[in-house]
Motif scaffolding. Structure first.
Motif, PDB file in Angstrom:
ATOM      1  N   ALA A 436       0.859  -1.187   0.000  1.00 49.85           N
ATOM      2  CA  ALA A 436       0.000   0.000   0.000  1.00 49.85           C
ATOM      3  C   ALA A 436       0.892   1.234   0.000  1.00 49.85           C
ATOM      4  N   LEU A 437       0.415   2.292  -0.616  1.00 47.79           N
ATOM      5  CA  LEU A 437       1.155   3.547  -0.648  1.00 47.79           C
ATOM      6  C   LEU A 437       0.627   4.486   0.437  1.00 47.79           C
ATOM      7  N   PRO A 438       1.497   5.329   0.981  1.00 47.21           N
ATOM      8  CA  PRO A 438       1.021   6.279   1.999  1.00 47.21           C
ATOM      9  C   PRO A 438       0.069   7.290   1.379  1.00 47.21           C
ATOM     10  N   PRO A 439      -0.754   7.916   2.184  1.00 43.22           N
ATOM     11  CA  PRO A 439      -1.680   8.927   1.642  1.00 43.22           C
ATOM     12  C   PRO A 439      -0.907  10.078   0.999  1.00 43.22           C
ATOM     13  N   ILE A 440      -1.504  10.676  -0.023  1.00 50.28           N
ATOM     14  CA  ILE A 440      -0.926  11.863  -0.643  1.00 50.28           C
ATOM     15  C   ILE A 440      -1.015  13.009   0.355  1.00 50.28           C
ATOM     16  N   ALA A 441       0.113  13.676   0.584  1.00 50.74           N
ATOM     17  CA  ALA A 441       0.152  14.733   1.603  1.00 50.74           C
ATOM     18  C   ALA A 441       0.806  15.980   1.033  1.00 50.74           C
ATOM     19  N   PRO A 442       0.059  16.820   0.308  1.00 54.98           N
ATOM     20  CA  PRO A 442       0.624  18.061  -0.238  1.00 54.98           C
ATOM     21  C   PRO A 442       1.080  19.012   0.869  1.00 54.98           C
ATOM     22  N   TYR A 443       2.019  19.868   0.549  1.00 56.60           N
ATOM     23  CA  TYR A 443       2.504  20.861   1.513  1.00 56.60           C
ATOM     24  C   TYR A 443       1.389  21.833   1.873  1.00 56.60           C
ATOM     25  N   TYR A 444       0.615  22.244   0.862  1.00 55.48           N
ATOM     26  CA  TYR A 444      -0.472  23.177   1.125  1.00 55.48           C
ATOM     27  C   TYR A 444      -1.717  22.433   1.594  1.00 55.48           C
ATOM     28  N   THR A 445      -2.258  22.872   2.716  1.00 56.15           N
ATOM     29  CA  THR A 445      -3.499  22.326   3.265  1.00 56.15           C
ATOM     30  C   THR A 445      -4.384  23.486   3.702  1.00 56.15           C
ATOM     31  N   ARG A 446      -5.591  23.174   4.163  1.00 55.94           N
ATOM     32  CA  ARG A 446      -6.472  24.221   4.665  1.00 55.94           C
ATOM     33  C   ARG A 446      -5.873  24.905   5.894  1.00 55.94           C
ATOM     34  N   ALA A 447      -5.014  24.185   6.597  1.00 59.14           N
ATOM     35  CA  ALA A 447      -4.394  24.769   7.786  1.00 59.14           C
ATOM     36  C   ALA A 447      -3.180  25.626   7.436  1.00 59.14           C
ATOM     37  N   ALA A 449      -2.386  26.969   4.276  1.00 62.24           N
ATOM     38  CA  ALA A 449      -2.615  28.015   3.266  1.00 62.24           C
ATOM     39  C   ALA A 449      -4.114  28.272   3.093  1.00 62.24           C
ATOM     40  N   PRO A 450      -4.809  28.696   4.162  1.00 65.39           N
ATOM     41  CA  PRO A 450      -6.262  28.880   4.067  1.00 65.39           C
ATOM     42  C   PRO A 450      -6.683  30.007   3.134  1.00 65.39           C
ATOM     43  N   GLY A 451      -5.779  30.945   2.843  1.00 69.11           N
ATOM     44  CA  GLY A 451      -6.133  32.025   1.936  1.00 69.11           C
ATOM     45  C   GLY A 451      -5.680  31.789   0.511  1.00 69.11           C
ATOM     46  N   TYR A 452      -5.052  30.653   0.232  1.00 70.00           N
ATOM     47  CA  TYR A 452      -4.479  30.371  -1.087  1.00 70.00           C
ATOM     48  C   TYR A 452      -5.077  29.117  -1.714  1.00 70.00           C
ATOM     49  N   LEU A 453      -5.127  28.052  -0.936  1.00 71.03           N
ATOM     50  CA  LEU A 453      -5.554  26.761  -1.478  1.00 71.03           C
ATOM     51  C   LEU A 453      -6.999  26.751  -1.985  1.00 71.03           C
ATOM     52  N   PRO A 454      -7.980  27.304  -1.256  1.00 66.70           N
ATOM     53  CA  PRO A 454      -9.362  27.227  -1.748  1.00 66.70           C
ATOM     54  C   PRO A 454      -9.542  27.826  -3.140  1.00 66.70           C
ATOM     55  N   GLY A 455      -8.837  28.918  -3.443  1.00 71.69           N
ATOM     56  CA  GLY A 455      -8.956  29.520  -4.772  1.00 71.69           C
ATOM     57  C   GLY A 455      -8.405  28.618  -5.854  1.00 71.69           C
ATOM     58  N   ILE A 456      -7.307  27.937  -5.565  1.00 75.66           N
ATOM     59  CA  ILE A 456      -6.725  26.995  -6.529  1.00 75.66           C
ATOM     60  C   ILE A 456      -7.697  25.867  -6.818  1.00 75.66           C
ATOM     61  N   LEU A 457      -8.293  25.316  -5.763  1.00 79.43           N
ATOM     62  CA  LEU A 457      -9.242  24.213  -5.945  1.00 79.43           C
ATOM     63  C   LEU A 457     -10.488  24.677  -6.687  1.00 79.43           C
ATOM     64  N   ALA A 458     -10.955  25.882  -6.393  1.00 79.75           N
ATOM     65  CA  ALA A 458     -12.176  26.375  -7.032  1.00 79.75           C
ATOM     66  C   ALA A 458     -11.988  26.544  -8.533  1.00 79.75           C
TER      67      ALA A 458
END
Length: 518
Positions: A436-447, A449-458
Motif C-alpha cells: 500500500a502507498l502512503p496517503p498523498i500529503a501536499p505541503y499546502y493544506t487548509r491549515a 494556506a487557508p487564503g491560497y488553497l481554496p482559490g486553486i481548488l475552485a
C-alpha cells in the motif's frame, strides 16, 4: 499489487506539456525485454539520425514571411509514437501506438482550458490524441480505471488541485503520482515547487535543478525525498554534422519572451538584418504556434503579425513544426531563453543566447549565466559563435556528442549507464511493489494556506476542502444527469467563451497596451 501490464495515465494542459508528459510516461515504462524472433511494441526512440548525405531541406517545408507553413512532419521515428493515445480508451493499437514498452500502456487526457491544444498542435507533437476532459472528469477516470501511474503534466496550480482530488478520492489502491517541469525553470521556483509537493516523484531535469528543488523543500520543512533526477525527455536526435555549402540559422521564438511590441520588433529586425548581411545563409524564424492557438504561455504579439510590417529578404523564412525536425538542418540556434537551446546543445548544434535586451530574470536568459553562450546580434553578424562551457552543460543535464561520435541519448529507455530515467523507473517500481502507498500529503493544506488553497481548488471545480467536485460539475453524478441538451448548450457556450478569450488576447489586449504606451 499493480496489474501485470503497467497502466499509465497522462494528463496535460497544453501542447508542450502533453509532449513532455507522454514522453515521460514512455521513459517511466519498464525497459523492454531483449530482442526475440517475435517482435513486440518498442518504446519511442529518443533519437533517429538522419542521413547526413541527404538532410531535409527547410526551404521545402517553409514559406516566405509572413505567411509560413509547417516545417514538415515530425522527425523520423515519431511514427512509432503516433496514434490515439487515450482517445476514448487505451492507446494500444495494432501498430503499437501508445505502448511505451511490452509491459505498459499509456492513456492520455488533456484538461479543458485556455491553453487546450488544437488538433494541429497535437498532430505536430506526433504522440497521439488525448481525450479532452475537465479536472473532475479526469479524477473520476483515475478512480474508475485504476491506473498504476499518473503523470501530472500540468501548471503548478493544476497539479495541486489534482493532488488534493486524488487524495480525497481514496481509491482501493492509489496510483503512483509523477510530475515535473517541461523545460528551463527560471521563474516562480518556490511557488511552482510547493504546488507540486505531494507527488511521489518530482522530476528534476538536471543536477542543477535537483539541488535547487531539494533546497526549496528542505527550506520550508517539506520532505525532499520525492525529488528525482531525470532529464528533459525530448533530448536526443542526430548529432550536428556540418554540411558543405549549408549554413542555416534558426531563431527559436518564444510566446511571451520578450513581452513588449518594441522588443519583439527589435529582434525581428535584427533577424532580417542578419539575413541581408549573409545572403548565403538560410535564416529561419521558428514559431511555436499559429495565431489563435495557445501554448504553455500566452502569446499576445505573434511574430507572424509583426512581420507584416517588414520587407524580408528572400533567405528569411518562417517555419512551424517539430523542433527536432528543424534542428536536423540547423547550424546555429539563436534564442533569448528557449528550452530549444538545451535541445540544440545536446545535439552539438552551435547555440547563442542573446543579451541585446539585457540579461534579466524577466527574459529568462539569466539562467544561462556561466554557460559561455551569452552574446549579441552584433557579434553574430560579425561571424562570432559562442563556445559552451562543458561544466555548465553537464550540470544542466546536457551531453553533447563527441566529434564524430554517436548521437547522445540522455533519455534512453532501454537502461544502461547513460539512462537518465533509470532512477525514476526504479523509484516507480519500488513504490508499485509496496502492499500500500502512503496517503498523498501536499505541503499546502487548509491549515497551512487557508487564503491560497481554496482559490486553486475552485478554479478546477473542486470544493474548498478538495474532497468533492462542485455540485453539477462535469464528471459528477449531477453533472452527468443534467441532460444531453444542457451538455450541448454548455459545450457551445464554452467554445464561444474560449473564442472570445483568444480574440481578446490576440487582438484587444495588444491594442490596449499600445494605447497605454502613448
Amino acid at each position: 499489487m499493480p496489474s501485470p501490464t503497467l497502466r499509465i495515465a497522462v494528463v496535460a494542459d497544453s501542447d508542450t506539456r502533453w509532449k513532455w508528459g507522454a514522453l515521460t510516461a514512455r521513459r517511466l515504462a519498464p525497459a523492454p525485454a531483449p530482442p526475440s524472433p517475435a517482435p513486440s511494441p518498442a518504446p519511442l526512440p529518443s533519437s533517429s539520425p538522419s542521413s547526413p548525405s541527404s538532410p531535409p531541406s527547410p526551404s521545402s517545408a517553409s514559406a516566405p514571411l509572413p505567411h509560413g507553413a509547417a516545417a514538415g512532419p515530425a522527425r523520423a521515428g515519431a511514427k512509432e509514437a503516433a496514434g490515439p493515445v487515450g482517445a476514448g480508451g487505451e492507446g494500444a493499437g495494432a501498430d503499437g501506438a501508445g505502448v511505451p514498452g511490452p509491459d505498459a500502456v499509456v492513456t492520455g487526457y488533456v484538461l479543458r482550458g485556455r491553453a487546450t491544444p488544437t488538433a494541429r498542435q497535437l498532430a505536430e507533437a506526433g504522440l497521439g490524441t488525448p481525450r479532452e476532459v475537465t479536472g473532475a472528469e479526469f479524477l473520476r477516470a483515475v478512480r474508475e480505471e485504476a491506473y498504476d501511474v499518473v503523470v501530472l503534466a500540468l501548471v503548478g496550480g493544476a497539479v495541486q488541485a489534482m493532488l488534493h482530488g486524488l487524495a480525497a478520492a481514496a481509491p482501493r489502491r492509489r496510483p503512483v503520482v509523477v510530475t515535473g517541469y517541461v523545460g528551463v525553470v527560471y521563474e516562480k521556483l518556490a511557488d511552482g515547487l510547493l504546488l507540486r509537493h505531494g507527488a511521489d516523484l518530482v522530476l528534476a531535469n538536471s543536477p542543477y535543478d535537483a539541488r535547487r528543488f531539494r533546497a526549496v523543500y528542505e527550506g520550508v520543512g517539506a520532505d525532499p525525498s520525492a525529488v528525482v533526477r531525470a532529464a528533459l525527455p525530448f533530448l536526443g536526435g542526430a548529432p550536428h554534422r556540418p554540411v558543405p555549402g549549408r549554413h542555416t540559422v534558426v531563431f527559436a521564438a518564444q510566446p511571451s519572451v520578450p513581452a513588449t511590441r518594441a522588443d519583439r520588433m527589435y529582434l525581428l529586425r535584427r533577424l532580417a538584418g542578419h539575413a541581408r548581411l549573409h545572403p548565403d545563409r538560410e535564416v529561419l524564424l521558428k514559431l511555436r504556434s499559429k495565431p489563435g492557438e495557445h501554448t504553455t504561455h500566452i502569446e499576445e504579439l505573434p511574430y507572424q503579425r509583426l512581420a507584416r510590417s517588414l520587407s524580408p529578404p528572400p533567405n528569411l523564412r518562417l517555419v512551424y513544426g517539430n523542433m527536432g525536425r528543424v534542428l536536423d538542418v540547423t547550424d546555429l540556434l539563436v534564442t533569448v531563453s528557449s528550452t530549444a537551446a538545451l535541445e540544440a546543445l545536446h545535439r552539438g548544434v552551435p547555440t547563442a543566447v542573446l543579451t541585446d535586451l539585457g540579461v534579466r530574470e524577466a527574459l529568462g536568459n539569466h539562467h544561462f549565466i556561466g554557460s559561455g553562450l551569452l552574446t549579441s546580434w552584433d557579434r553574430l553578424d560579425a561571424g562570432d559563435e559562442p563556445v559552451p562551457d562543458p561544466a555548465w552543460l553537464a550540470d544542466q543535464g546536457v551531453s553533447p556528442p563527441a566529434p564524430e561520435g554517436p548521437a547522445p541519448d540522455a533519455v534512453a529507455a532501454g537502461g544502461g549507464a547513460d539512462d537518465a530515467f533509470a532512477e525514476a523507473r526504479a523509484r516507480v517500481a519500488a513504490l508499485l511493489a509496496r502492499d500500500a502507498l502512503p496517503p498523498i500529503a501536499p505541503y499546502y493544506t487548509r491549515a497551512s494556506a487557508p487564503g491560497y488553497l481554496p482559490g486553486i481548488l475552485a478554479r478546477h471545480r473542486l470544493d474548498a476542502s478538495g474532497t468533492e467536485p462542485v455540485p453539477g460539475a462535469p464528471g459528477t453524478r449531477a453533472g452527468r444527469g443534467a441532460g444531453r441538451v444542457r451538455q450541448v448548450l454548455r459545450d457551445a457556450a464554452r467554445e464561444a467563451a474560449r473564442g472570445a478569450y483568444r480574440h481578446g488576447v490576440q487582438h484587444v489586449a495588444p491594442v490596449i497596451r499600445r494605447l497605454g504606451e502613448l
